[in-house]
Design a protein around this motif. Structure first.
Motif, PDB file in Angstrom:
ATOM      1  N   ARG A  79     -47.337-103.381  -6.052  1.00  0.00           N
ATOM      2  CA  ARG A  79     -47.004-102.693  -7.027  1.00  0.00           C
ATOM      3  C   ARG A  79     -46.928-103.487  -8.515  1.00  0.00           C
ATOM      4  O   ARG A  79     -46.780-102.985  -9.659  1.00  0.00           O
ATOM      5  CB  ARG A  79     -45.387-102.428  -6.940  1.00  0.00           C
ATOM      6  CG  ARG A  79     -44.998-101.182  -6.040  1.00  0.00           C
ATOM      7  CD  ARG A  79     -43.773-101.024  -5.662  1.00  0.00           C
ATOM      8  NE  ARG A  79     -43.152-102.428  -4.984  1.00  0.00           N
ATOM      9  CZ  ARG A  79     -41.985-102.635  -4.692  1.00  0.00           C
ATOM     10  NH1 ARG A  79     -41.074-101.734  -4.921  1.00  0.00           N
ATOM     11  NH2 ARG A  79     -41.663-103.816  -4.193  1.00  0.00           N
ATOM     12  N   LEU A  80     -47.287-104.804  -8.234  1.00  0.00           N
ATOM     13  CA  LEU A  80     -47.504-105.874  -9.588  1.00  0.00           C
ATOM     14  C   LEU A  80     -48.987-105.664 -10.096  1.00  0.00           C
ATOM     15  O   LEU A  80     -49.805-105.387  -9.376  1.00  0.00           O
ATOM     16  CB  LEU A  80     -47.122-107.062  -9.008  1.00  0.00           C
ATOM     17  CG  LEU A  80     -45.842-107.509  -8.517  1.00  0.00           C
ATOM     18  CD1 LEU A  80     -45.789-108.748  -8.275  1.00  0.00           C
ATOM     19  CD2 LEU A  80     -44.626-107.117  -9.710  1.00  0.00           C
ATOM     20  N   THR A  81     -49.101-105.556 -11.314  1.00  0.00           N
ATOM     21  CA  THR A  81     -50.162-105.434 -12.032  1.00  0.00           C
ATOM     22  C   THR A  81     -50.633-106.505 -12.864  1.00  0.00           C
ATOM     23  O   THR A  81     -49.682-107.411 -13.163  1.00  0.00           O
ATOM     24  CB  THR A  81     -50.346-104.153 -12.928  1.00  0.00           C
ATOM     25  OG1 THR A  81     -49.467-104.008 -13.698  1.00  0.00           O
ATOM     26  CG2 THR A  81     -50.073-102.794 -11.956  1.00  0.00           C
ATOM     27  N   ALA A  82     -51.853-106.587 -13.281  1.00  0.00           N
ATOM     28  CA  ALA A  82     -52.070-107.969 -14.033  1.00  0.00           C
ATOM     29  C   ALA A  82     -51.644-107.774 -15.408  1.00  0.00           C
ATOM     30  O   ALA A  82     -51.496-108.789 -16.003  1.00  0.00           O
ATOM     31  CB  ALA A  82     -53.687-108.059 -14.141  1.00  0.00           C
ATOM     32  N   VAL A  83     -51.186-106.724 -16.094  1.00  0.00           N
ATOM     33  CA  VAL A  83     -50.767-106.313 -17.200  1.00  0.00           C
ATOM     34  C   VAL A  83     -49.710-105.234 -17.097  1.00  0.00           C
ATOM     35  O   VAL A  83     -49.951-104.524 -16.327  1.00  0.00           O
ATOM     36  CB  VAL A  83     -51.711-106.108 -18.367  1.00  0.00           C
ATOM     37  CG1 VAL A  83     -52.900-106.948 -18.618  1.00  0.00           C
ATOM     38  CG2 VAL A  83     -52.610-104.474 -17.988  1.00  0.00           C
ATOM     39  N   PRO A  84     -48.719-105.509 -17.979  1.00  0.00           N
ATOM     40  CA  PRO A  84     -47.592-104.715 -17.720  1.00  0.00           C
ATOM     41  C   PRO A  84     -47.971-103.054 -18.490  1.00  0.00           C
ATOM     42  O   PRO A  84     -48.834-103.138 -19.338  1.00  0.00           O
ATOM     43  CB  PRO A  84     -46.461-105.350 -18.710  1.00  0.00           C
ATOM     44  CG  PRO A  84     -47.221-106.130 -19.621  1.00  0.00           C
ATOM     45  CD  PRO A  84     -48.300-106.703 -18.898  1.00  0.00           C
ATOM     46  N   PHE A  85     -47.293-102.391 -17.931  1.00  0.00           N
ATOM     47  CA  PHE A  85     -47.288-100.645 -18.370  1.00  0.00           C
ATOM     48  C   PHE A  85     -47.448-100.568 -19.919  1.00  0.00           C
ATOM     49  O   PHE A  85     -46.549-101.214 -20.896  1.00  0.00           O
ATOM     50  CB  PHE A  85     -46.445 -99.727 -17.918  1.00  0.00           C
ATOM     51  CG  PHE A  85     -46.517 -98.566 -18.238  1.00  0.00           C
ATOM     52  CD1 PHE A  85     -47.394 -97.686 -17.426  1.00  0.00           C
ATOM     53  CD2 PHE A  85     -45.618 -98.013 -19.167  1.00  0.00           C
ATOM     54  CE1 PHE A  85     -47.357 -96.249 -18.010  1.00  0.00           C
ATOM     55  CE2 PHE A  85     -45.752 -96.571 -19.563  1.00  0.00           C
ATOM     56  CZ  PHE A  85     -46.787 -95.918 -18.947  1.00  0.00           C
ATOM     57  N   GLY A  86     -48.413 -99.955 -20.775  1.00  0.00           N
ATOM     58  CA  GLY A  86     -48.424 -99.847 -21.913  1.00  0.00           C
ATOM     59  C   GLY A  86     -49.326-100.596 -22.855  1.00  0.00           C
ATOM     60  O   GLY A  86     -49.799-100.340 -23.878  1.00  0.00           O
ATOM     61  N   VAL A  87     -49.579-101.951 -22.387  1.00  0.00           N
ATOM     62  CA  VAL A  87     -50.440-102.843 -23.060  1.00  0.00           C
ATOM     63  C   VAL A  87     -51.725-102.146 -23.341  1.00  0.00           C
ATOM     64  O   VAL A  87     -52.397-102.495 -24.632  1.00  0.00           O
ATOM     65  CB  VAL A  87     -50.572-104.115 -22.241  1.00  0.00           C
ATOM     66  CG1 VAL A  87     -51.443-105.160 -22.941  1.00  0.00           C
ATOM     67  CG2 VAL A  87     -49.365-104.900 -22.361  1.00  0.00           C
ATOM     68  N   LEU A  88     -52.483-101.627 -22.365  1.00  0.00           N
ATOM     69  CA  LEU A  88     -53.774-101.081 -22.785  1.00  0.00           C
ATOM     70  C   LEU A  88     -53.669 -99.970 -23.690  1.00  0.00           C
ATOM     71  O   LEU A  88     -54.500 -99.656 -24.648  1.00  0.00           O
ATOM     72  CB  LEU A  88     -54.294-100.464 -21.471  1.00  0.00           C
ATOM     73  CG  LEU A  88     -54.782-101.592 -20.409  1.00  0.00           C
ATOM     74  CD1 LEU A  88     -55.262-100.995 -19.207  1.00  0.00           C
ATOM     75  CD2 LEU A  88     -55.860-102.676 -20.853  1.00  0.00           C
ATOM     76  N   GLU A  89     -52.626 -99.052 -23.722  1.00  0.00           N
ATOM     77  CA  GLU A  89     -52.280 -97.989 -24.642  1.00  0.00           C
ATOM     78  C   GLU A  89     -52.184 -98.803 -26.162  1.00  0.00           C
ATOM     79  O   GLU A  89     -52.582 -98.210 -27.042  1.00  0.00           O
ATOM     80  CB  GLU A  89     -51.151 -97.290 -24.428  1.00  0.00           C
ATOM     81  CG  GLU A  89     -51.536 -96.293 -23.235  1.00  0.00           C
ATOM     82  CD  GLU A  89     -51.566 -96.832 -22.043  1.00  0.00           C
ATOM     83  OE1 GLU A  89     -51.027 -98.054 -21.793  1.00  0.00           O
ATOM     84  OE2 GLU A  89     -51.921 -96.269 -20.860  1.00  0.00           O
ATOM     85  N   LEU A  90     -51.437 -99.859 -26.143  1.00  0.00           N
ATOM     86  CA  LEU A  90     -51.399-100.430 -27.463  1.00  0.00           C
ATOM     87  C   LEU A  90     -52.555-100.959 -28.039  1.00  0.00           C
ATOM     88  O   LEU A  90     -52.657-100.936 -29.389  1.00  0.00           O
ATOM     89  CB  LEU A  90     -50.355-101.784 -27.096  1.00  0.00           C
ATOM     90  CG  LEU A  90     -48.773-101.363 -27.263  1.00  0.00           C
ATOM     91  CD1 LEU A  90     -48.009-102.453 -26.525  1.00  0.00           C
ATOM     92  CD2 LEU A  90     -48.333-100.819 -28.374  1.00  0.00           C
ATOM     93  N   ILE A  91     -53.391-101.588 -27.262  1.00  0.00           N
ATOM     94  CA  ILE A  91     -54.917-102.218 -27.846  1.00  0.00           C
ATOM     95  C   ILE A  91     -55.900-101.047 -27.767  1.00  0.00           C
ATOM     96  O   ILE A  91     -56.759-101.069 -28.600  1.00  0.00           O
ATOM     97  CB  ILE A  91     -55.079-103.282 -26.907  1.00  0.00           C
ATOM     98  CG1 ILE A  91     -55.666-102.894 -25.565  1.00  0.00           C
ATOM     99  CG2 ILE A  91     -54.276-104.183 -27.106  1.00  0.00           C
ATOM    100  CD1 ILE A  91     -56.358-103.857 -24.936  1.00  0.00           C
ATOM    101  N   ALA A  92     -55.621 -99.982 -27.368  1.00  0.00           N
ATOM    102  CA  ALA A  92     -56.786 -98.867 -27.482  1.00  0.00           C
ATOM    103  C   ALA A  92     -57.188 -98.455 -28.851  1.00  0.00           C
ATOM    104  O   ALA A  92     -58.296 -98.330 -28.690  1.00  0.00           O
ATOM    105  CB  ALA A  92     -56.296 -97.617 -26.606  1.00  0.00           C
ATOM    106  N   PRO A  93     -56.397 -98.402 -29.876  1.00  0.00           N
ATOM    107  CA  PRO A  93     -57.182 -97.819 -31.139  1.00  0.00           C
ATOM    108  C   PRO A  93     -57.880 -99.113 -31.432  1.00  0.00           C
ATOM    109  O   PRO A  93     -58.572 -98.840 -32.512  1.00  0.00           O
ATOM    110  CB  PRO A  93     -55.708 -97.731 -31.912  1.00  0.00           C
ATOM    111  CG  PRO A  93     -54.658 -97.671 -31.065  1.00  0.00           C
ATOM    112  CD  PRO A  93     -55.078 -98.136 -29.748  1.00  0.00           C
ATOM    113  N   TYR A  94     -57.864-100.252 -31.104  1.00  0.00           N
ATOM    114  CA  TYR A  94     -58.600-101.268 -31.856  1.00  0.00           C
ATOM    115  C   TYR A  94     -59.735-101.960 -30.686  1.00  0.00           C
ATOM    116  O   TYR A  94     -60.487-102.708 -31.294  1.00  0.00           O
ATOM    117  CB  TYR A  94     -57.660-102.581 -31.772  1.00  0.00           C
ATOM    118  CG  TYR A  94     -56.415-102.064 -32.624  1.00  0.00           C
ATOM    119  CD1 TYR A  94     -56.423-102.174 -34.097  1.00  0.00           C
ATOM    120  CD2 TYR A  94     -55.100-101.921 -31.994  1.00  0.00           C
ATOM    121  CE1 TYR A  94     -55.360-101.599 -34.836  1.00  0.00           C
ATOM    122  CE2 TYR A  94     -54.129-101.379 -32.985  1.00  0.00           C
ATOM    123  CZ  TYR A  94     -54.266-101.478 -34.222  1.00  0.00           C
ATOM    124  OH  TYR A  94     -53.121-101.010 -35.082  1.00  0.00           O
TER     125      TYR A  94
END
Length: 98
Positions: free
Chosen positions: A73-88
């Protein structure tokens, strides 16, 4: 040297002591590097708030989860980080995604 202030990460983690400042500074540097590598753009002044938030979330997550992940269940990055950087993120053509 990081762009994201150490004091901001300590506030994110509710830390009032200086015992882990070297480790926290390292986590911030690695988190900023990760964001830069995944967006294709170096941090510049002023850094968008969403990139700072992604950096803080990563650094805080990696500070709290210092051991190697053994739980699926653990991931390399927390939920939402990829969405935060997506526009950039730069697309394959080198343009920033909309």
């Amino acid at each position: 040297m990081t762009t994201t202030p150490l004091a901001l990460l300590k506030a994110q983690l509710n830390l009032e002591h200086d015992l882990d400042d070297a480790l926290l500074t390292h986590k911030l540097a690695v988190a900023e590097e990760w964001v830069v590598n995944h967006t294709g753009k170096p941090f510049a002044e002023p850094v968008p708030a969403s990139l700072t938030e992604a950096t803080l979330q990563l650094a805080a997550y990696w500070y709290v989860s210092r051991e190697a992940a053994t739980d699926v269940r653990l991931t390399a990055v927390p939920f939402g980080v990829l969405e935060l950087i997506a526009p950039y993120r730069e697309s394959v053509t080198g343009h920033v995604a909309a």
